[in-house]
Design a protein around this motif. Structure first.
Motif, PDB file in Angstrom:
ATOM      1  N   SER A  68       0.844  -1.196   0.000  1.00  0.00           N
ATOM      2  CA  SER A  68       0.000   0.000   0.000  1.00  0.00           C
ATOM      3  C   SER A  68       0.880   1.247   0.000  1.00  0.00           C
ATOM      4  CB  SER A  68      -0.877  -0.040   1.261  1.00  0.00           C
ATOM      5  OG  SER A  68      -1.306   1.256   1.604  1.00  0.00           O
ATOM      6  N   LEU A  69       0.572   2.174  -0.920  1.00  0.00           N
ATOM      7  CA  LEU A  69       1.320   3.432  -1.023  1.00  0.00           C
ATOM      8  C   LEU A  69       0.354   4.589  -0.816  1.00  0.00           C
ATOM      9  CD1 LEU A  69       3.375   2.546  -4.249  1.00  0.00           C
ATOM     10  CD2 LEU A  69       4.144   2.355  -1.874  1.00  0.00           C
ATOM     11  N   SER A  70       0.750   5.524   0.040  1.00  0.00           N
ATOM     12  CA  SER A  70      -0.114   6.653   0.380  1.00  0.00           C
ATOM     13  C   SER A  70       0.447   7.948  -0.193  1.00  0.00           C
ATOM     14  CB  SER A  70      -0.224   6.799   1.899  1.00  0.00           C
ATOM     15  OG  SER A  70      -0.881   5.677   2.456  1.00  0.00           O
ATOM     16  N   LEU A  71      -0.447   8.772  -0.764  1.00  0.00           N
ATOM     17  CA  LEU A  71      -0.053  10.063  -1.340  1.00  0.00           C
ATOM     18  C   LEU A  71      -1.056  11.122  -0.913  1.00  0.00           C
ATOM     19  CD1 LEU A  71       0.697   8.853  -4.991  1.00  0.00           C
ATOM     20  CD2 LEU A  71       2.402   9.533  -3.286  1.00  0.00           C
ATOM     21  N   GLY A  72      -0.562  12.297  -0.538  1.00  0.00           N
ATOM     22  CA  GLY A  72      -1.458  13.388  -0.170  1.00  0.00           C
ATOM     23  C   GLY A  72      -1.702  13.417   1.331  1.00  0.00           C
ATOM     24  N   ASP A  73      -2.918  13.805   1.697  1.00  0.00           N
ATOM     25  CA  ASP A  73      -3.214  14.002   3.129  1.00  0.00           C
ATOM     26  C   ASP A  73      -3.044  12.706   3.936  1.00  0.00           C
ATOM     27  OD1 ASP A  73      -3.715  16.711   2.939  1.00  0.00           O
ATOM     28  OD2 ASP A  73      -5.867  16.454   2.627  1.00  0.00           O
ATOM     29  N   THR A  74      -2.604  12.896   5.158  1.00  0.00           N
ATOM     30  CA  THR A  74      -2.399  11.774   6.079  1.00  0.00           C
ATOM     31  C   THR A  74      -3.732  11.109   6.414  1.00  0.00           C
ATOM     32  OG1 THR A  74      -0.446  12.815   7.027  1.00  0.00           O
ATOM     33  CG2 THR A  74      -1.583  11.226   8.438  1.00  0.00           C
ATOM     34  N   ALA A  75      -3.709   9.786   6.524  1.00  0.00           N
ATOM     35  CA  ALA A  75      -4.893   9.018   6.914  1.00  0.00           C
ATOM     36  C   ALA A  75      -4.658   8.370   8.275  1.00  0.00           C
ATOM     37  CB  ALA A  75      -5.179   7.932   5.889  1.00  0.00           C
ATOM     38  N   VAL A  76      -5.731   8.253   9.045  1.00  0.00           N
ATOM     39  CA  VAL A  76      -5.682   7.464  10.276  1.00  0.00           C
ATOM     40  C   VAL A  76      -6.190   6.066   9.919  1.00  0.00           C
ATOM     41  CG1 VAL A  76      -6.442   7.258  12.656  1.00  0.00           C
ATOM     42  CG2 VAL A  76      -6.050   9.534  11.659  1.00  0.00           C
ATOM     43  N   PHE A  77      -5.264   5.129   9.933  1.00  0.00           N
ATOM     44  CA  PHE A  77      -5.509   3.749   9.509  1.00  0.00           C
ATOM     45  C   PHE A  77      -5.688   2.899  10.751  1.00  0.00           C
ATOM     46  CE2 PHE A  77      -3.637  -0.425   8.343  1.00  0.00           C
ATOM     47  CZ  PHE A  77      -4.259  -0.684   7.125  1.00  0.00           C
ATOM     48  N   ARG A  78      -6.688   2.026  10.731  1.00  0.00           N
ATOM     49  CA  ARG A  78      -6.929   1.159  11.886  1.00  0.00           C
ATOM     50  C   ARG A  78      -6.760  -0.300  11.451  1.00  0.00           C
ATOM     51  NH1 ARG A  78     -10.137   1.508  16.630  1.00  0.00           N
ATOM     52  NH2 ARG A  78     -10.830   3.568  15.998  1.00  0.00           N
ATOM     53  N   ILE A  79      -6.043  -1.056  12.255  1.00  0.00           N
ATOM     54  CA  ILE A  79      -5.882  -2.474  11.951  1.00  0.00           C
ATOM     55  C   ILE A  79      -6.178  -3.307  13.189  1.00  0.00           C
ATOM     56  CG2 ILE A  79      -3.347  -2.258  12.257  1.00  0.00           C
ATOM     57  CD1 ILE A  79      -3.114  -4.663  10.285  1.00  0.00           C
ATOM     58  N   GLY A  80      -6.890  -4.413  12.974  1.00  0.00           N
ATOM     59  CA  GLY A  80      -7.229  -5.320  14.062  1.00  0.00           C
ATOM     60  C   GLY A  80      -6.692  -6.706  13.797  1.00  0.00           C
ATOM     61  N   GLY A  81      -7.481  -7.704  14.135  1.00  0.00           N
ATOM     62  CA  GLY A  81      -7.058  -9.091  13.935  1.00  0.00           C
ATOM     63  C   GLY A  81      -7.862  -9.734  12.821  1.00  0.00           C
ATOM     64  N   THR A  82      -7.803 -11.043  12.754  1.00  0.00           N
ATOM     65  CA  THR A  82      -8.515 -11.750  11.693  1.00  0.00           C
ATOM     66  C   THR A  82      -9.986 -11.981  12.044  1.00  0.00           C
ATOM     67  OG1 THR A  82      -7.686 -13.819  12.599  1.00  0.00           O
ATOM     68  CG2 THR A  82      -6.443 -12.877  10.788  1.00  0.00           C
TER      69      THR A  82
END
Ligand code: MD6
Ligand code: FE
Length: 117
Positions: A44-58
């Motif tokens: 994953s490549l991010s460009l521009g404004d910052t994002a708040v990314f959330r990751i959990g489990g399966t």
């Protein structure tokens, strides 16, 4: 960098999903499971404004953690994380000047099929 590049996977990606987020956009928690090949990470490549990314489990109800993805960040989503639930909680408007109108572009490079052999 080796021939395997950032992904550390010896076969090329077959798809690149491009998402544009305006300042109010979100992406709900989801798993990426349309591909046949789960041994390959998603890059994953991010460009521009910052994002708040959330990751959990399966599992959907598992504990989650948040991290900020800024312009130019590369996130490698492999191993156990390949099947983890994840999403975008918010975009931090005005955090980058890369895109003149603001917003964020995310590119995800994916191997879709299992390589032969
Ligand atoms: C985003 N990313 O960063 C949403 N999916 O806008 C994803 O949904 C994603 O970052 C699979 C692997 C990595 C990701
Ligand atoms: Fe995803």
């Amino acid at each position: 960098m080796t021939r395997q590049g950032l992904a550390g996977y010896p076969h090329p990606p077959e798809a690149c999903l491009v998402n544009f987020y305006e300042a109010s956009a979100r992406m709900g928690l989801h798993q990426d499971r349309d591909e046949q090949e789960f041994e390959a990470p998603v890059l994953s490549l991010s460009l521009g404004d910052t994002a708040v990314f959330r990751i959990g489990g399966t599992q959907r109800g598992a504990k989650t953690l948040s991290l900020k993805l800024a312009s130019g960040d590369a996130l490698l989503f492999g191993g156990a994380a390949r099947r983890a639930y994840h999403g975008i909680d918010r975009i931090l408007a005005g955090s980058s000047t890369l895109l003149p109108q603001g917003g964020r572009i995310n590119l995800t490079l994916r191997r879709v099929t299992k390589p032969e052999g």
